[in-house]
Design a protein around this motif. Structure first.
Motif, short mmCIF file in Angstrom:
data_model
loop_
_atom_site.label_atom_id
_atom_site.label_comp_id
_atom_site.label_asym_id
_atom_site.label_seq_id
_atom_site.Cartn_x
_atom_site.Cartn_y
_atom_site.Cartn_z
N GLU A 39 -8.02 11.78 2.45
CA GLU A 39 -8.97 10.81 2.67
C GLU A 39 -9.34 10.36 1.21
N LYS A 40 -9.71 10.93 0.56
CA LYS A 40 -10.34 10.93 -1.10
C LYS A 40 -9.20 10.09 -1.71
N GLN A 41 -7.97 10.83 -1.77
CA GLN A 41 -7.04 10.34 -2.27
C GLN A 41 -6.41 8.87 -2.06
N LEU A 42 -6.19 8.66 -1.03
CA LEU A 42 -6.09 7.56 -0.47
C LEU A 42 -7.14 6.50 -1.14
N LEU A 43 -8.70 6.47 -1.22
CA LEU A 43 -9.63 5.84 -1.10
C LEU A 43 -9.59 5.37 -3.68
N ASN A 44 -9.06 6.17 -3.60
CA ASN A 44 -8.64 6.31 -5.72
C ASN A 44 -7.38 4.78 -4.73
N MET A 45 -7.02 5.20 -4.78
CA MET A 45 -5.11 4.19 -4.44
C MET A 45 -5.64 2.79 -4.21
N ALA A 55 1.09 -1.55 -0.02
CA ALA A 55 -0.01 -0.16 0.10
C ALA A 55 1.07 1.28 -0.41
N ALA A 56 2.34 1.06 1.07
CA ALA A 56 2.89 2.52 0.25
C ALA A 56 3.90 2.89 -0.53
N LEU A 57 4.38 1.51 -1.01
CA LEU A 57 4.40 1.95 -2.35
C LEU A 57 3.77 2.04 -3.41
N HIS A 58 2.57 1.84 -3.55
CA HIS A 58 1.61 1.79 -4.70
C HIS A 58 1.36 3.42 -4.49
N LYS A 68 3.37 5.57 -3.08
CA LYS A 68 4.41 6.22 -3.73
C LYS A 68 4.17 6.58 -4.87
N ASN A 69 3.33 5.51 -5.78
CA ASN A 69 3.80 5.37 -7.46
C ASN A 69 2.64 6.14 -7.80
N THR A 70 1.98 6.45 -7.32
CA THR A 70 0.59 7.31 -7.71
C THR A 70 0.77 8.42 -6.74
N HIS A 71 1.25 9.06 -6.10
CA HIS A 71 1.84 10.09 -6.09
C HIS A 71 0.00 10.74 -5.19
N THR A 72 0.42 9.34 -3.87
CA THR A 72 -1.40 9.95 -3.31
C THR A 72 -0.48 10.68 -2.20
N ASN A 73 -1.16 11.82 -1.74
CA ASN A 73 -0.84 12.28 -0.60
C ASN A 73 -1.84 11.47 0.66
N ILE A 74 -0.92 10.39 1.30
CA ILE A 74 -2.12 9.17 2.11
C ILE A 74 -2.52 10.42 3.40
N ASN A 75 -2.69 12.12 3.39
CA ASN A 75 -3.46 12.91 4.30
C ASN A 75 -4.69 12.97 4.61
N SER A 89 5.08 2.03 5.56
CA SER A 89 4.15 1.44 5.36
C SER A 89 3.22 1.79 6.85
N SER A 90 4.59 1.81 8.09
CA SER A 90 3.83 2.61 9.58
C SER A 90 2.78 3.45 9.11
N ASP A 91 3.09 4.25 8.62
CA ASP A 91 2.27 5.83 8.20
C ASP A 91 1.32 5.70 7.85
N ILE A 92 1.07 5.04 6.32
CA ILE A 92 0.33 5.26 6.07
C ILE A 92 -0.60 3.68 7.26
N SER A 93 -0.27 2.89 7.82
CA SER A 93 -0.99 1.87 8.52
C SER A 93 -1.74 2.83 9.60
N THR A 94 -1.40 3.59 9.72
CA THR A 94 -2.20 4.11 10.55
C THR A 94 -3.91 4.87 10.37
N LYS A 95 -3.68 4.79 9.41
CA LYS A 95 -4.92 5.90 7.92
C LYS A 95 -6.08 4.31 8.44
N LYS A 96 -7.10 4.11 8.84
CA LYS A 96 -8.50 4.11 9.02
C LYS A 96 -9.39 3.21 7.94
N VAL A 97 -8.95 3.93 6.72
CA VAL A 97 -9.40 3.77 5.23
C VAL A 97 -8.58 2.27 4.62
N VAL A 98 -7.69 2.75 5.14
CA VAL A 98 -6.23 1.32 4.76
C VAL A 98 -6.89 0.48 5.20
N ARG A 99 -6.43 0.15 7.17
CA ARG A 99 -6.78 -0.79 7.25
C ARG A 99 -8.18 -1.23 7.22
#
Ligand code: DC
Length: 218
Positions: free
Chosen positions: A54-60, A40-43, A45-52, A94-104
């Motif tokens: 939520e809309k961008q996270l959901l798209n990713m 999830a973290a690599l994807h 990064k590759n898709t230039h997603t701002n993990i803060n 990966s530790s950073d992105i794992s704090t996000k509820k939608v990702v979990r």
């Protein structure tokens, strides 16, 4: 009788190595959930997603496809990323992105689907508490930060990667803190998990101890 085994614990505590060995002995399937957060973290990064955002996270997450193969390869959207997800940068991301509820939510759903049948050893941070609360065997595997840093250092040396012991220990302590203090599913020992402190144990000793715990159940 086949069962499911949950192995949780902090980074570099030997979860993956022990899980793989248990799978060999029992002919079970290993699911490394940390590899999924790394994907999830690599994807992101590759898709230039701002993990803060939520809309961008959901798209990713909509375009995130992960395949963990039987020979322990990690495939992200059709590409073998087994080595690429193991860098220090992706570890922290990966530790950073794992704090996000939608990702979990998305990854936990995928993990629960993967282990619908029995015969899995799943390792991570929230397996015994959230992903497989009914797992027949739950292990909380830990070791002192110094012991874990030393293991990483020796592992890197073997692979010809130069590293600094103090930096490794600092990274481990930082990631432990973030994984244990996040709001959603922080790393903690499940009430019914057996604690194994492997600071002064060899891998074989840990595996033997886990096998002894398993044999009481099957
Ligand atoms: O096990 P690992 O070091 O490969 O995991 C990388 C990161 O993913 C870890 O710092 C926290 C996160 N993770 C998680 O939040 N939940 C899991 N079940 C597995 C990993």
């Amino acid at each position: 009788m086949r069962i499911n085994i949950a192995i949780d614990g902090p980074s570099a505590s030997g979860k993956s190595t022990v899980s793989r060995e248990i799978c060999k002995r029992l002919n079970y399937i290993h699911l490394d959930t940390g590899a999924m957060y790394r994907c999830a973290a690599l994807h992101a990064k590759n898709t230039h997603t701002n993990i803060n955002d939520e809309k961008q996270l959901l798209n990713m997450l909509e375009t995130l496809e992960i395949d963990l193969t039987e020979d322990e390869k990690v495939i992200l959207n059709g590409e073998d990323v087994t080595d690429e997800i193991r860098t220090d940068e992706i570890s922290m991301a990966s530790s950073d992105i794992s704090t996000k509820k939608v990702v979990r939510e998305k990854l936990v759903e995928m993990q629960q689907k993967m282990a619908e049948n029995k015969g899995f050893v799943m390792d991570g941070r929230d397996i015994g508490t959230v992903v497989l609360p009914d797992a027949e065997v739950k292990i909380y595997l830990t070791a002192s930060a110094s012991a874990r840093a030393m293991r990483r250092f020796l592992e890197n040396q073997k692979r010809g990667i130069e590293s600094n012991l103090i930096t490794l220990k600092n990274e481990i302590v930082d990631r432990d803190y973030q994984d244990m203090h996040r709001k959603h599913s922080p790393l903690k020992q499940a009430e019914d998990a057996v604690l194994i402190d492997s600071s002064d144990m060899t891998i074989t000793e840990v595996v033997d101890e886990v096998m002894r715990i398993i044999s009481e159940k099957i």
